[in-house]
Design a protein around this motif. Structure first.
Motif, PDB file in Angstrom:
ATOM      1  N   GLU A 347       0.705  -1.233   0.063  1.00  0.00           N
ATOM      2  CA  GLU A 347      -0.044   0.128   0.004  1.00  0.00           C
ATOM      3  C   GLU A 347       0.941   1.287  -0.008  1.00  0.00           C
ATOM      4  O   GLU A 347       0.478   2.291  -0.379  1.00  0.00           O
ATOM      5  CB  GLU A 347      -0.815   0.113   1.475  1.00  0.00           C
ATOM      6  CG  GLU A 347      -1.852   1.123   1.200  1.00  0.00           C
ATOM      7  CD  GLU A 347      -2.919   0.958   2.399  1.00  0.00           C
ATOM      8  OE1 GLU A 347      -3.648   2.036   2.595  1.00  0.00           O
ATOM      9  OE2 GLU A 347      -2.982  -0.225   2.914  1.00  0.00           O
ATOM     10  N   GLY A 348       2.085   1.059   0.402  1.00  0.00           N
ATOM     11  CA  GLY A 348       3.159   2.264   0.449  1.00  0.00           C
ATOM     12  C   GLY A 348       3.436   3.000  -0.965  1.00  0.00           C
ATOM     13  O   GLY A 348       3.974   4.003  -0.944  1.00  0.00           O
ATOM     14  N   THR A 349       3.225   2.144  -1.732  1.00  0.00           N
ATOM     15  CA  THR A 349       3.975   2.589  -3.314  1.00  0.00           C
ATOM     16  C   THR A 349       2.875   3.408  -3.890  1.00  0.00           C
ATOM     17  O   THR A 349       1.377   3.457  -3.614  1.00  0.00           O
ATOM     18  CB  THR A 349       3.992   1.465  -4.080  1.00  0.00           C
ATOM     19  OG1 THR A 349       2.940   0.587  -4.148  1.00  0.00           O
ATOM     20  CG2 THR A 349       5.195   0.640  -3.568  1.00  0.00           C
ATOM     21  N   PHE A 350       3.321   4.257  -4.880  1.00  0.00           N
ATOM     22  CA  PHE A 350       2.331   5.073  -5.593  1.00  0.00           C
ATOM     23  C   PHE A 350       1.200   4.462  -6.582  1.00  0.00           C
ATOM     24  O   PHE A 350       0.313   4.746  -6.871  1.00  0.00           O
ATOM     25  CB  PHE A 350       3.070   6.048  -6.383  1.00  0.00           C
ATOM     26  CG  PHE A 350       3.483   7.267  -5.539  1.00  0.00           C
ATOM     27  CD1 PHE A 350       2.818   8.000  -4.665  1.00  0.00           C
ATOM     28  CD2 PHE A 350       4.901   7.552  -5.883  1.00  0.00           C
ATOM     29  CE1 PHE A 350       3.367   8.981  -4.024  1.00  0.00           C
ATOM     30  CE2 PHE A 350       5.533   8.527  -5.128  1.00  0.00           C
ATOM     31  CZ  PHE A 350       4.504   9.503  -4.128  1.00  0.00           C
ATOM     32  N   SER A 351       1.801   3.153  -6.989  1.00  0.00           N
ATOM     33  CA  SER A 351       1.018   2.421  -8.104  1.00  0.00           C
ATOM     34  C   SER A 351       0.115   1.582  -7.307  1.00  0.00           C
ATOM     35  O   SER A 351      -0.347   0.599  -8.076  1.00  0.00           O
ATOM     36  CB  SER A 351       2.085   1.573  -9.003  1.00  0.00           C
ATOM     37  OG  SER A 351       2.802   1.061  -8.227  1.00  0.00           O
ATOM     38  N   SER A 352      -0.019   1.394  -6.052  1.00  0.00           N
ATOM     39  CA  SER A 352      -0.644   0.427  -5.501  1.00  0.00           C
ATOM     40  C   SER A 352      -2.200   0.644  -5.501  1.00  0.00           C
ATOM     41  O   SER A 352      -2.650   1.668  -5.173  1.00  0.00           O
ATOM     42  CB  SER A 352      -0.247   0.182  -4.002  1.00  0.00           C
ATOM     43  OG  SER A 352      -1.474  -0.680  -3.269  1.00  0.00           O
ATOM     44  N   ARG A 357      -7.194   3.873  -3.903  1.00  0.00           N
ATOM     45  CA  ARG A 357      -8.307   3.913  -3.413  1.00  0.00           C
ATOM     46  C   ARG A 357      -8.281   4.781  -2.098  1.00  0.00           C
ATOM     47  O   ARG A 357      -9.393   5.757  -2.030  1.00  0.00           O
ATOM     48  CB  ARG A 357      -8.570   2.557  -2.958  1.00  0.00           C
ATOM     49  CG  ARG A 357      -9.795   2.352  -2.209  1.00  0.00           C
ATOM     50  CD  ARG A 357     -10.144   0.938  -1.653  1.00  0.00           C
ATOM     51  NE  ARG A 357     -11.514   0.862  -0.849  1.00  0.00           N
ATOM     52  CZ  ARG A 357     -12.021  -0.098  -0.356  1.00  0.00           C
ATOM     53  NH1 ARG A 357     -10.972  -1.252  -0.367  1.00  0.00           N
ATOM     54  NH2 ARG A 357     -12.884  -0.399   0.492  1.00  0.00           N
ATOM     55  N   GLN A 358      -7.312   4.735  -1.213  1.00  0.00           N
ATOM     56  CA  GLN A 358      -7.395   5.440   0.000  1.00  0.00           C
ATOM     57  C   GLN A 358      -7.023   6.905  -0.272  1.00  0.00           C
ATOM     58  O   GLN A 358      -7.860   8.118   0.340  1.00  0.00           O
ATOM     59  CB  GLN A 358      -6.099   5.200   0.972  1.00  0.00           C
ATOM     60  CG  GLN A 358      -6.035   5.816   2.251  1.00  0.00           C
ATOM     61  CD  GLN A 358      -5.272   5.098   3.069  1.00  0.00           C
ATOM     62  OE1 GLN A 358      -4.343   4.349   2.708  1.00  0.00           O
ATOM     63  NE2 GLN A 358      -5.044   6.081   4.282  1.00  0.00           N
ATOM     64  N   THR A 359      -6.124   7.506  -1.461  1.00  0.00           N
ATOM     65  CA  THR A 359      -5.961   8.863  -1.627  1.00  0.00           C
ATOM     66  C   THR A 359      -7.066   9.571  -2.363  1.00  0.00           C
ATOM     67  O   THR A 359      -7.454  10.739  -1.837  1.00  0.00           O
ATOM     68  CB  THR A 359      -4.644   8.953  -2.456  1.00  0.00           C
ATOM     69  OG1 THR A 359      -3.593   8.119  -2.162  1.00  0.00           O
ATOM     70  CG2 THR A 359      -4.422  10.356  -2.928  1.00  0.00           C
ATOM     71  N   PHE A 360      -7.654   9.058  -3.061  1.00  0.00           N
ATOM     72  CA  PHE A 360      -8.792   9.469  -3.894  1.00  0.00           C
ATOM     73  C   PHE A 360     -10.343   9.096  -2.956  1.00  0.00           C
ATOM     74  O   PHE A 360     -11.073   9.707  -4.013  1.00  0.00           O
ATOM     75  CB  PHE A 360      -8.840   9.396  -5.275  1.00  0.00           C
ATOM     76  CG  PHE A 360      -7.340   9.576  -5.821  1.00  0.00           C
ATOM     77  CD1 PHE A 360      -7.471  11.032  -6.419  1.00  0.00           C
ATOM     78  CD2 PHE A 360      -6.390   8.973  -6.307  1.00  0.00           C
ATOM     79  CE1 PHE A 360      -6.246  11.523  -6.755  1.00  0.00           C
ATOM     80  CE2 PHE A 360      -5.157   9.218  -6.877  1.00  0.00           C
ATOM     81  CZ  PHE A 360      -5.295  10.696  -6.970  1.00  0.00           C
TER      82      PHE A 360
END
Length: 491
Positions: A347-352, A357-360
């Motif tokens: 989950e820590g990577t930008f492409s995960s 889902r969490q960011t947006f």
């Protein structure tokens, strides 16, 4: 005056006037004969008239009736009696008298092609004579047609003519009062085309400050003007209009739309970053912030995946080559891309996918549908099963879905899921009739057999026995059920 046959032939051969001809020589000869015969008939009639009465008829002024001078004077007299228009050329009434002997022309001589004086002058020479052309009247246009272009129409009449689609000039409305009156009448007519036509004229003849000030009190005209500027893509003037009217949010959104014309992704990212300082509403500012964050993340993912694809060490890029770049794609497309190529990343990577889902703040249902479609496309059935796994408070695992299982079956079937995978999810459909229909459609034989067994319908089971493959496990199962004495069939 009778001409000989030779003179007549010489005249026709020397004349500069020829009949209109086509390529066909026969047609040309026939037309020439018809024309010659018609002229001979006219000449014969004129000669007979001259022989019967050698006395020439004259008008009250002493001019011979039928002469050129008589025709010119009659035309001038009739034009004086008509209604005079300023633009109609006046014909001088003081016309020098041209006697029959001086002019050398008569009606009979014109048809014969020979003047009385003796010097030969053809009919074409008479038409091109400068002295005659000075007295030739000009044909004027009809009064109504002439008035359409030069008359001073009132504002009401101008608006009516614009509604009728007729040509009218707006240049006569020069004062601000006349222009605003014309605009108000166009608004009162409720005709968008007329309003737009008047606004185009005002845009050309008024300064921006005055135009914006007057449009502020005329909301109907203002909406038409904004639409006109949008259609003509006059973004600069439209931006000035919003700022002059104090519409800060509209001006900010208009400036934000300019990112569509930027093709370079890095320049577009920088432009969106600058847009964050514009006076957006709270909701619009959140969208612009997400847009900037998404593009920035897409640039990072694209650079990393391009290097991995060129390196040839990542199996999924070799097995499923990318068909398009991820840059400037919508959010759900980006999520699908990450579920397809980067599903197992932490989950820590930008492409995960979980990070996106969490960011947006993507909803559970939207994430579930996107991930299900991506993993089913890859035929990763274990990942599909893991999406439905849910543990209750007792620790038991069961399949749970934010979608109806009918929709799940449709998604799996579109991605060519095998029968044993479809069978697990068809069995989870709650409605019995719908479950039976889906089982028959997707050839889930075990579900159909078990349903008929629970219904204790022997006839349906016998009928379905003919639809399964002979010697298959499903046929043997049906035979075992039919021979089971413990089942009490209803038919």
């Amino acid at each position: 005056m009778i001409k000989s046959k030779v003179d007549e032939e010489d005249y026709w051969h020397s004349s500069k006037f020829k009949a209109f001809t086509f390529d066909d020589e026969d047609d040309e000869l026939s037309r020439l004969k018809e024309s010659r015969q018609a002229v001979n008939n006219i000449r014969r009639l004129v000669e007979e008239d001259d022989d019967e009465d050698d006395v020439e008829k004259v008008s009250w002024s002493g001019e011979p009736v039928g002469s050129i001078s008589w025709s010119v004077k009659e035309t001038a007299a009739s034009s004086q009696r008509a209604d005079r228009e300023p633009a109609f050329p006046k014909i001088s009434t003081v016309t020098p008298s041209i006697s029959r002997s001086q002019s050398g022309y008569s009606l009979s001589s014109l048809f014969k092609g020979k003047p009385k004086g003796g010097n030969f002058q053809t009919f074409s020479d008479a038409l091109t004579d400068s002295s005659v052309r000075l007295y030739a009247p000009e044909l004027r246009k009809p009064k109504s047609e002439y008035k359409d272009y030069v008359s001073d129409w009132s504002p009401v009449e101008t608006v009516q003519r614009l509604q009728q689609g007729k040509a009218v000039s707006l240049e006569k409305f020069r004062t601000l009062q006349d222009k605003l009156l014309l605009l108000d009448l166009a608004i009162a007519a409720h005709d968008g085309n007329v309003i737009t036509a008047v606004l185009i004229y005002l845009k050309r003849t008024l300064c921006k400050e005055v135009l914006f000030r007057e449009l502020e009190s005329r909301q109907t005209a203002l909406r038409h003007f904004i639409h006109y500027l949008s259609e003509t893509q006059n973004q600069r003037l439209l931006l000035e209009l919003h700022r002059a009217l104090g519409r800060a949010e509209d001006a900010a959104l208009l400036q934000y739309k300019e990112h569509l014309s930027i093709t370079d992704e890095n320049k577009r990212r920088d432009f969106l970053k600058n847009c964050l300082s514009l006076p957006f509403s709270a909701e619009d500012l959140a969208h612009v912030q997400d847009h900037y964050t998404l593009l920035e993340r897409q640039i990072i993912i694209e650079v990393t995946d391009r290097q991995a694809e060129r390196g040839g060490k990542v199996e999924i890029f070799q097995k499923f080559p990318r068909k398009a770049l991820i840059l400037n794609m919508p959010l759900i497309t980006t999520l699908y891309y990450c579920c397809f190529y980067h599903y197992a990343e932490p989950e820590g990577t930008f492409s995960s996918p979980l990070n996106i889902r969490q960011t947006f703040k993507i909803s559970e249902k939207q994430y579930f549908v996107t991930a299900l479609a991506a993993r089913a496309k890859l035929k990763a059935w274990l990942d599909v099963d893991a999406l439905f796994a849910s543990r209750n408070w007792l620790g038991f695992t069961r399949k749970k879905s934010p979608l109806s299982f009918q929709r799940v079956v449709d998604i799996l079937q579109k991605n060519s899921a095998p029968t044993h995978v479809l069978q697990d999810y068809v069995a989870l459909v709650d409605d019995g009739e719908l479950r039976l229909t889906l089982a028959q459609k997707h050839k889930c034989h075990n579900i159909v057999i078990n349903t008929y067994r629970d219904m204790k319908d022997r006839q349906l089971l016998l009928g379905y026995r003919g639809k399964v493959v002979r010697g298959s496990a499903e046929e043997r199962k049906i035979d075992d059920l039919l021979s089971n004495p413990q089942i009490r069939w209803k038919n």
